[in-house]
Scaffold this motif. Structure first.
Motif, PDB file in Angstrom:
ATOM      1  N   GLY A  17       0.792  -1.222   0.000  1.00  0.00           N
ATOM      2  CA  GLY A  17       0.000   0.000   0.000  1.00  0.00           C
ATOM      3  C   GLY A  17       0.824   1.272   0.000  1.00  0.00           C
ATOM      4  O   GLY A  17       0.290   2.356  -0.073  1.00  0.00           O
ATOM      5  N   ARG A  18       2.129   1.145   0.071  1.00  0.00           N
ATOM      6  CA  ARG A  18       3.006   2.328   0.061  1.00  0.00           C
ATOM      7  C   ARG A  18       3.847   2.293  -1.200  1.00  0.00           C
ATOM      8  O   ARG A  18       4.336   1.252  -1.597  1.00  0.00           O
ATOM      9  CB  ARG A  18       3.912   2.331   1.286  1.00  0.00           C
ATOM     10  CG  ARG A  18       3.132   2.433   2.561  1.00  0.00           C
ATOM     11  CD  ARG A  18       4.061   2.580   3.725  1.00  0.00           C
ATOM     12  NE  ARG A  18       3.266   2.721   4.924  1.00  0.00           N
ATOM     13  CZ  ARG A  18       3.503   2.066   6.036  1.00  0.00           C
ATOM     14  NH1 ARG A  18       4.514   1.236   6.113  1.00  0.00           N
ATOM     15  NH2 ARG A  18       2.733   2.237   7.076  1.00  0.00           N
ATOM     16  N   ARG A  19       4.021   3.429  -1.797  1.00  0.00           N
ATOM     17  CA  ARG A  19       4.788   3.489  -3.031  1.00  0.00           C
ATOM     18  C   ARG A  19       6.238   3.838  -2.732  1.00  0.00           C
ATOM     19  O   ARG A  19       6.522   4.746  -1.976  1.00  0.00           O
ATOM     20  CB  ARG A  19       4.198   4.538  -3.969  1.00  0.00           C
ATOM     21  CG  ARG A  19       2.829   4.157  -4.447  1.00  0.00           C
ATOM     22  CD  ARG A  19       2.277   5.208  -5.347  1.00  0.00           C
ATOM     23  NE  ARG A  19       0.941   4.825  -5.773  1.00  0.00           N
ATOM     24  CZ  ARG A  19       0.149   5.603  -6.452  1.00  0.00           C
ATOM     25  NH1 ARG A  19       0.527   6.796  -6.791  1.00  0.00           N
ATOM     26  NH2 ARG A  19      -1.042   5.190  -6.802  1.00  0.00           N
ATOM     27  N   GLY A  20       7.135   3.107  -3.354  1.00  0.00           N
ATOM     28  CA  GLY A  20       8.548   3.412  -3.251  1.00  0.00           C
ATOM     29  C   GLY A  20       9.033   3.896  -4.603  1.00  0.00           C
ATOM     30  O   GLY A  20       8.481   3.520  -5.637  1.00  0.00           O
ATOM     31  N   GLY A  25      13.159   7.499 -10.824  1.00  0.00           N
ATOM     32  CA  GLY A  25      11.721   7.726 -10.821  1.00  0.00           C
ATOM     33  C   GLY A  25      11.374   9.130 -10.351  1.00  0.00           C
ATOM     34  O   GLY A  25      10.506   9.790 -10.930  1.00  0.00           O
ATOM     35  N   LEU A  26      12.044   9.580  -9.287  1.00  0.00           N
ATOM     36  CA  LEU A  26      11.814  10.945  -8.802  1.00  0.00           C
ATOM     37  C   LEU A  26      12.159  11.970  -9.876  1.00  0.00           C
ATOM     38  O   LEU A  26      11.415  12.922 -10.095  1.00  0.00           O
ATOM     39  CB  LEU A  26      12.650  11.223  -7.553  1.00  0.00           C
ATOM     40  CG  LEU A  26      12.141  10.654  -6.249  1.00  0.00           C
ATOM     41  CD1 LEU A  26      13.152  10.909  -5.139  1.00  0.00           C
ATOM     42  CD2 LEU A  26      10.795  11.231  -5.884  1.00  0.00           C
ATOM     43  N   ILE A  27      13.288  11.768 -10.545  1.00  0.00           N
ATOM     44  CA  ILE A  27      13.705  12.709 -11.588  1.00  0.00           C
ATOM     45  C   ILE A  27      12.691  12.734 -12.720  1.00  0.00           C
ATOM     46  O   ILE A  27      12.334  13.804 -13.223  1.00  0.00           O
ATOM     47  CB  ILE A  27      15.116  12.354 -12.095  1.00  0.00           C
ATOM     48  CG1 ILE A  27      16.143  12.643 -10.995  1.00  0.00           C
ATOM     49  CG2 ILE A  27      15.452  13.135 -13.367  1.00  0.00           C
ATOM     50  CD1 ILE A  27      17.522  12.082 -11.260  1.00  0.00           C
ATOM     51  N   GLY A  31      11.427  16.225 -12.222  1.00  0.00           N
ATOM     52  CA  GLY A  31      12.483  16.975 -12.898  1.00  0.00           C
ATOM     53  C   GLY A  31      13.744  16.908 -12.045  1.00  0.00           C
ATOM     54  O   GLY A  31      13.690  16.646 -10.836  1.00  0.00           O
ATOM     55  N   HIS A  32      14.884  17.117 -12.676  1.00  0.00           N
ATOM     56  CA  HIS A  32      16.170  16.920 -11.998  1.00  0.00           C
ATOM     57  C   HIS A  32      16.355  17.839 -10.801  1.00  0.00           C
ATOM     58  O   HIS A  32      16.725  17.407  -9.708  1.00  0.00           O
ATOM     59  CB  HIS A  32      17.323  17.102 -12.992  1.00  0.00           C
ATOM     60  CG  HIS A  32      18.626  16.599 -12.468  1.00  0.00           C
ATOM     61  ND1 HIS A  32      19.411  17.332 -11.613  1.00  0.00           N
ATOM     62  CD2 HIS A  32      19.246  15.417 -12.641  1.00  0.00           C
ATOM     63  CE1 HIS A  32      20.476  16.635 -11.290  1.00  0.00           C
ATOM     64  NE2 HIS A  32      20.409  15.460 -11.908  1.00  0.00           N
ATOM     65  N   GLU A  33      16.099  19.140 -10.979  1.00  0.00           N
ATOM     66  CA  GLU A  33      16.345  20.108  -9.897  1.00  0.00           C
ATOM     67  C   GLU A  33      15.464  19.844  -8.676  1.00  0.00           C
ATOM     68  O   GLU A  33      15.948  19.825  -7.541  1.00  0.00           O
ATOM     69  CB  GLU A  33      16.126  21.525 -10.407  1.00  0.00           C
ATOM     70  CG  GLU A  33      16.481  22.592  -9.387  1.00  0.00           C
ATOM     71  CD  GLU A  33      16.275  23.989  -9.937  1.00  0.00           C
ATOM     72  OE1 GLU A  33      16.006  24.885  -9.108  1.00  0.00           O
ATOM     73  OE2 GLU A  33      16.388  24.193 -11.153  1.00  0.00           O
ATOM     74  N   ALA A  34      14.178  19.631  -8.897  1.00  0.00           N
ATOM     75  CA  ALA A  34      13.259  19.387  -7.775  1.00  0.00           C
ATOM     76  C   ALA A  34      13.586  18.063  -7.085  1.00  0.00           C
ATOM     77  O   ALA A  34      13.558  17.971  -5.857  1.00  0.00           O
ATOM     78  CB  ALA A  34      11.814  19.390  -8.253  1.00  0.00           C
ATOM     79  N   ALA A  35      13.923  17.032  -7.864  1.00  0.00           N
ATOM     80  CA  ALA A  35      14.286  15.739  -7.276  1.00  0.00           C
ATOM     81  C   ALA A  35      15.546  15.867  -6.441  1.00  0.00           C
ATOM     82  O   ALA A  35      15.632  15.311  -5.342  1.00  0.00           O
ATOM     83  CB  ALA A  35      14.475  14.692  -8.372  1.00  0.00           C
ATOM     84  N   GLU A  36      16.508  16.623  -6.917  1.00  0.00           N
ATOM     85  CA  GLU A  36      17.749  16.823  -6.161  1.00  0.00           C
ATOM     86  C   GLU A  36      17.478  17.552  -4.848  1.00  0.00           C
ATOM     87  O   GLU A  36      17.988  17.173  -3.797  1.00  0.00           O
ATOM     88  CB  GLU A  36      18.746  17.620  -7.002  1.00  0.00           C
ATOM     89  CG  GLU A  36      20.120  17.717  -6.362  1.00  0.00           C
ATOM     90  CD  GLU A  36      21.132  18.387  -7.278  1.00  0.00           C
ATOM     91  OE1 GLU A  36      22.019  19.068  -6.733  1.00  0.00           O
ATOM     92  OE2 GLU A  36      21.040  18.231  -8.504  1.00  0.00           O
TER      93      GLU A  36
END
Length: 103
Positions: A17-20, A25-27, A31-36
């Motif tokens: 039930g929890r997403r990893g 995936g985050l990028i 986007g790269h800047e926000a994920a960083e």
């Protein structure tokens, strides 16, 4: 028990039930800047992300605050936005700093 849950164009693994999500995936989602930035501040920490309902509440509070800025009364706000007069009053008195930090 791991299955894929589709959300938009990205596929996220479902862990009970929890997403990893991986860094890649985050990028791809943020986007790269926000994920960083996210990884810098929260990397290695379990973080609970608010759902879309919370975002809609924030947007409603912003719309209500704009109505007050345009001279609406609590009763007018309540009728226009489908909330009680008391809720309209609470939103009027909601600290602006919280609203500004959510933008």
């Amino acid at each position: 028990m791991e299955s894929d849950v589709s959300s938009g164009s990205a596929v996220f693994p479902d862990m009970e039930g929890r997403r990893g999500m991986s860094a890649e995936g985050l990028i791809s989602v943020l986007g790269h800047e926000a994920a960083e930035r996210l990884m810098y501040f929260w990397g290695g920490t379990r973080v609970s992300v608010p759902d879309l309902e919370e975002l809609q509440k924030i947007k409603l509070r912003e719309r209500i605050r704009r109505a007050y800025d345009q001279g609406a009364t609590p009763a007018q706000v309540a009728e226009r936005f489908g909330v009680s007069v008391r809720t309209a009053q609470r939103i009027r008195n909601f600290p602006i700093a919280l609203n500004e930090s959510s933008k």
